[in-house]
Design a protein around this motif. Structure first.
Motif, PDB file in Angstrom:
ATOM      1  N   MET A  62      32.716 -23.813 -18.377  1.00 40.21           N
ATOM      2  CA  MET A  62      33.753 -24.661 -17.774  1.00 40.21           C
ATOM      3  C   MET A  62      35.043 -24.691 -18.606  1.00 40.21           C
ATOM      4  N   GLU A  66      37.151 -22.608 -13.305  1.00 41.28           N
ATOM      5  CA  GLU A  66      37.477 -23.815 -12.542  1.00 41.28           C
ATOM      6  C   GLU A  66      36.241 -24.429 -11.874  1.00 41.28           C
ATOM      7  N   ARG A  67      35.297 -23.543 -11.528  1.00 37.59           N
ATOM      8  CA  ARG A  67      34.159 -24.028 -10.739  1.00 37.59           C
ATOM      9  C   ARG A  67      32.932 -23.155 -10.981  1.00 37.59           C
ATOM     10  N   ILE A  68      31.791 -23.804 -11.147  1.00 38.54           N
ATOM     11  CA  ILE A  68      30.537 -23.061 -11.292  1.00 38.54           C
ATOM     12  C   ILE A  68      29.465 -23.663 -10.390  1.00 38.54           C
ATOM     13  N   ILE A  70      25.340 -23.983 -10.393  1.00 32.51           N
ATOM     14  CA  ILE A  70      24.165 -23.832 -11.254  1.00 32.51           C
ATOM     15  C   ILE A  70      22.908 -24.102 -10.446  1.00 32.51           C
ATOM     16  N   ASP A  71      21.938 -23.216 -10.606  1.00 34.52           N
ATOM     17  CA  ASP A  71      20.616 -23.434 -10.012  1.00 34.52           C
ATOM     18  C   ASP A  71      19.604 -23.618 -11.118  1.00 34.52           C
TER      19      ASP A  71
ATOM     20  N   MET B   1      30.756 -33.876 -10.956  1.00 35.62           N
ATOM     21  CA  MET B   1      29.984 -32.823 -10.283  1.00 35.62           C
ATOM     22  C   MET B   1      29.069 -33.437  -9.215  1.00 35.62           C
ATOM     23  N   ILE B   2      28.666 -32.610  -8.254  1.00 34.65           N
ATOM     24  CA  ILE B   2      27.615 -33.085  -7.366  1.00 34.65           C
ATOM     25  C   ILE B   2      26.376 -32.218  -7.572  1.00 34.65           C
ATOM     26  N   ALA B   3      25.221 -32.834  -7.377  1.00 28.28           N
ATOM     27  CA  ALA B   3      23.963 -32.129  -7.579  1.00 28.28           C
ATOM     28  C   ALA B   3      23.002 -32.510  -6.471  1.00 28.28           C
ATOM     29  N   GLN B   4      22.261 -31.532  -6.030  1.00 30.70           N
ATOM     30  CA  GLN B   4      21.183 -31.784  -5.080  1.00 30.70           C
ATOM     31  C   GLN B   4      19.873 -31.536  -5.806  1.00 30.70           C
ATOM     32  N   TYR B  34      25.015 -41.390  -3.426  1.00 34.00           N
ATOM     33  CA  TYR B  34      23.959 -40.428  -3.094  1.00 34.00           C
ATOM     34  C   TYR B  34      23.813 -40.324  -1.587  1.00 34.00           C
ATOM     35  N   ILE B  42      21.293 -35.668  -2.596  1.00 38.53           N
ATOM     36  CA  ILE B  42      22.559 -35.281  -3.220  1.00 38.53           C
ATOM     37  C   ILE B  42      23.101 -36.487  -3.979  1.00 38.53           C
ATOM     38  N   TRP B  47      27.757 -35.183 -15.732  1.00 31.81           N
ATOM     39  CA  TRP B  47      26.534 -34.447 -16.095  1.00 31.81           C
ATOM     40  C   TRP B  47      25.446 -35.384 -16.637  1.00 31.81           C
ATOM     41  N   LYS B  73      20.384 -28.116  -7.811  1.00 27.69           N
ATOM     42  CA  LYS B  73      21.519 -27.225  -7.538  1.00 27.69           C
ATOM     43  C   LYS B  73      22.792 -28.014  -7.793  1.00 27.69           C
ATOM     44  N   ILE B  74      23.620 -27.491  -8.677  1.00 28.36           N
ATOM     45  CA  ILE B  74      24.814 -28.216  -9.104  1.00 28.36           C
ATOM     46  C   ILE B  74      26.068 -27.484  -8.642  1.00 28.36           C
ATOM     47  N   ASP B  75      27.027 -28.238  -8.135  1.00 25.23           N
ATOM     48  CA  ASP B  75      28.350 -27.695  -7.833  1.00 25.23           C
ATOM     49  C   ASP B  75      29.340 -28.471  -8.703  1.00 25.23           C
ATOM     50  N   ASP B  76      29.852 -27.788  -9.695  1.00 22.34           N
ATOM     51  CA  ASP B  76      30.667 -28.438 -10.722  1.00 22.34           C
ATOM     52  C   ASP B  76      32.089 -27.888 -10.626  1.00 22.34           C
ATOM     53  N   ARG B  77      33.010 -28.736 -10.220  1.00 27.39           N
ATOM     54  CA  ARG B  77      34.394 -28.291 -10.019  1.00 27.39           C
ATOM     55  C   ARG B  77      35.332 -29.254 -10.725  1.00 27.39           C
ATOM     56  N   ARG B  83      33.032 -35.842  -3.445  1.00 29.01           N
ATOM     57  CA  ARG B  83      32.797 -34.578  -2.740  1.00 29.01           C
ATOM     58  C   ARG B  83      31.599 -34.594  -1.797  1.00 29.01           C
ATOM     59  N   ILE B  84      30.722 -35.613  -1.885  1.00 30.01           N
ATOM     60  CA  ILE B  84      29.585 -35.638  -0.953  1.00 30.01           C
ATOM     61  C   ILE B  84      30.117 -35.673   0.471  1.00 30.01           C
TER      62      ILE B  84
ATOM     63  N   ALA C  38      26.710 -31.620   2.062  1.00 27.54           N
ATOM     64  CA  ALA C  38      27.624 -31.106   1.040  1.00 27.54           C
ATOM     65  C   ALA C  38      27.084 -29.907   0.269  1.00 27.54           C
ATOM     66  N   MET C  39      25.766 -29.674   0.298  1.00 25.44           N
ATOM     67  CA  MET C  39      25.200 -28.589  -0.498  1.00 25.44           C
ATOM     68  C   MET C  39      24.543 -27.495   0.343  1.00 25.44           C
TER      69      MET C  39
END
Lengths: 101, 101, 101, 101
Positions: A62, A66-68, A70-71, B1-4, B34, B42, B47, B73-77, B83-84, C38-39
């Motif tokens: 990071m 700008e964006r990642i 992760i699984d 970040m959002i995570a599922q 959530y 989600i 983090w 599963k994480i989407d980190d921007r 963002r949900i 969202a995911m």
């Protein structure tokens, strides 16, 4: 527990292996047992060790992107250790012969 | 970040919704935004907030069962929040009409 | 069965919602029950229906981009239907109150 | 394309390696390049070959169990072949030294 993870940076082009190399360098220096394969990295350790390591990899990426995405996939079984090798061996024993690994 | 994330306990029978209920109770009490859907939960936060929450859910289930499988599963921007809802809205804007959600 | 999937194109920049919009258009036109979150996208149907749909989405994106990463998670339970809603409802019943969904 | 998949049967106890053995037998007999690791199986082929194989594995397990959870992760890149080995090699080249694999 054992965990498999992969980190994909977005917005940096089609090839991402230089970023995977940065991640693997951090994993390798952690001292935790690991194995890199074509779809991710498997690592074994306690929750805080493994999650701390993944966070370190994420922080490193990071700083550059700008964006990642992760699984993480975790297999957590009480009192089990040495499972990166043992899980495959157990399948081979059930099957009665070696598999491609 | 959002995570599922989703947690599946092994060795407790075919139906696992009572375990999901325990997890959602913990998520709900965390105060983090959530959303529960049919394939996971989600959550949005920093983090340490998100991973601390998932660890708490895992600890609760490992008191009762022998083995769990966790998917995260994480989407980190960078600098992105809310963002949900926003990610789905962005797709609807591109599409020019509402979708099933 | 129900399946959740997401498709991430690589090498097209940080924002990918216009590609998700193309995917959702195809999903919506399929007539299968679905839900976008969202995911990813959850869809319900027989194996060939669901996998045929995901292939169609992949084919559409591969006409435009060089590389994609697809995640699919399937929950396949005998004789179960209407599960996009039912699985969440079952958790709420166990919990004794509604959740955010 | 290359795909990683894992199939977890629910309601059959804590240990599932005998089911993984059945899956690997089917994968091995398919003739497609594959690799088993502790968290799943990686296979390479065209979409229909790979998805047909996973369907075959699913059908075999659903004859014996009531419910399965399947995870599939696909990396689809135009004109790329031999990637089960090549992706790891590419990381090693970027890193300038071999990794654990």
């Amino acid at each position: 527990m054992i965990a498999q993870f992969s980190i994909v940076p977005l917005g940096v082009g089609v090839s991402v292996s230089s970023y995977v190399a940065k991640v693997i360098k951090i994993v390798d220096e952690s001292g935790l047992p690991y194995k890199l394969h074509a779809m991710g990295t498997i690592v074994e350790g306690q929750w805080d060790e493994v999650m701390g390591l993944i966070k370190k990899c994420r922080d490193a990426l990071m700083q550059e992107v700008e964006r990642i995405v992760i699984d993480i996939k975790i297999d957590d079984r009480k009192a089990a250790k040495g499972r990166i090798e043992a899980k495959v061996r157990s399948v081979e024993e059930k099957l009665g012969r070696p598999v491609k690994k």
